[in-house]
Design a protein around this motif. Structure first.
Motif, PDB file in Angstrom:
ATOM      1  N   UNK A   1      -2.913   9.078   2.045  1.00 34.30           N
ATOM      2  CA  UNK A   1      -2.047   9.040   3.221  1.00 34.30           C
ATOM      3  C   UNK A   1      -2.689   9.815   4.360  1.00 34.30           C
ATOM      4  N   UNK A   2      -2.897   9.191   5.518  1.00 31.28           N
ATOM      5  CA  UNK A   2      -3.378   9.956   6.676  1.00 31.28           C
ATOM      6  C   UNK A   2      -2.319  10.974   7.099  1.00 31.28           C
ATOM      7  N   UNK A   3      -2.700  12.235   7.182  1.00 30.59           N
ATOM      8  CA  UNK A   3      -1.746  13.286   7.506  1.00 30.59           C
ATOM      9  C   UNK A   3      -2.081  13.911   8.856  1.00 30.59           C
ATOM     10  N   UNK A   4      -1.056  14.243   9.654  1.00 32.60           N
ATOM     11  CA  UNK A   4      -1.313  14.877  10.951  1.00 32.60           C
ATOM     12  C   UNK A   4      -1.759  16.326  10.763  1.00 32.60           C
ATOM     13  N   UNK A   5      -2.426  16.856  11.776  1.00 32.81           N
ATOM     14  CA  UNK A   5      -2.824  18.259  11.755  1.00 32.81           C
ATOM     15  C   UNK A   5      -1.744  19.099  12.438  1.00 32.81           C
ATOM     16  N   UNK A   6      -1.742  20.391  12.158  1.00 35.23           N
ATOM     17  CA  UNK A   6      -0.761  21.282  12.770  1.00 35.23           C
ATOM     18  C   UNK A   6      -1.038  21.365  14.266  1.00 35.23           C
ATOM     19  N   UNK A   7      -0.009  21.060  15.061  1.00 30.86           N
ATOM     20  CA  UNK A   7      -0.198  21.039  16.511  1.00 30.86           C
ATOM     21  C   UNK A   7       0.601  22.113  17.240  1.00 30.86           C
ATOM     22  N   UNK A   8       1.394  22.892  16.496  1.00 29.11           N
ATOM     23  CA  UNK A   8       2.212  23.920  17.139  1.00 29.11           C
ATOM     24  C   UNK A   8       2.358  25.108  16.203  1.00 29.11           C
ATOM     25  N   UNK A   9       2.663  26.311  16.755  1.00 32.52           N
ATOM     26  CA  UNK A   9       2.863  27.495  15.907  1.00 32.52           C
ATOM     27  C   UNK A   9       4.059  27.295  14.977  1.00 32.52           C
ATOM     28  N   UNK A  10       4.079  27.978  13.835  1.00 28.72           N
ATOM     29  CA  UNK A  10       5.214  27.861  12.907  1.00 28.72           C
ATOM     30  C   UNK A  10       6.529  28.242  13.588  1.00 28.72           C
TER      31      UNK A  10
END
Length: 203
Positions: free
Chosen positions: A37-46
């Motif tokens: 599954x193509x997964x997105x990367x983290x784009x914002x702080x937790x």
């Protein structure tokens, strides 16, 4: 000259026979498939500082196997003999869950129970209740039923439980069509798990 042509003829026949043997042998080797599954990367702080531990997913009886499961009649499980997963669906699901939840930005850290000895503040338990190709309609469908449970480890209590059911039509009536649809089903399931957890974190 006749002897030369005779030798060449025999050589060609042997080569063709050899190719036939190799092809026949290759046809008996099961095809092995991945959940990819193509997964997105983290784009914002937790958004929260909590730590989530993702437990190793469990499987209901009949589904804890690398075999691709299908049904042609209700209540009867069958398994493809020449096609299989590289591992059990439950074991393949774990890293996908961890990666998708990391990318969601919901938690300060997301840990995998298979690699981390640390106990998180929250824990996610999942169980594959059904994951099968169903030839009960045309086209056939992949059906996933996934039980999810979110626990507060500090308070030692269950925060929420849910049962996700997802279906996807297959592009072809065979194992490969089932695999393609299964990957789409898993991608949708990962998004629904994130939405389920996010709902519990709302004030």
């Amino acid at each position: 000259m006749k002897n030369l042509f005779h030798a060449l003829g025999i050589g060609i026949l042997l080569w063709i026979s050899g190719c036939s043997v190799i092809s026949a042998a290759d046809s008996t080797i099961p095809r092995t498939y991945l959940l990819d599954i193509p997964l997105p990367t983290v784009s914002s702080p937790p958004r929260h500082g909590k730590t989530l531990l993702v437990a190793v997913p469990q499987s209901a009886p009949g589904f804890d196997t690398p075999a691709l499961v299908y049904i042609r009649t209700p209540y009867v499980l069958e398994y493809y003999t020449q096609s299989q997963w590289v591992d059990t669906p439950a074991r393949m699901l774990l890293p996908l869950l961890v990666s998708r939840l990391e990318a969601s930005g919901l938690f300060g850290a997301v840990l995998s129970a298979s690699t981390s000895p640390v106990v998180g503040e929250w824990r996610l338990d999942t169980e594959i209740v059904r994951f099968q190709q169903e030839f009960l309609t045309e086209p056939s469908q992949i059906r996933l039923v996934l039980r999810v449970q979110l626990l507060d480890m500090a308070a030692r209590q269950v925060i929420a439980t849910g049962l996700l059911e997802i279906k996807e039509n297959t592009p072809s009536e065979d194992a490969e069509g089932g695999v393609l649809a299964a990957n789409q089903v898993i991608a949708r399931a990962l998004n629904e798990v994130v939405a389920f957890i996010e709902k519990q974190m709302q004030p």
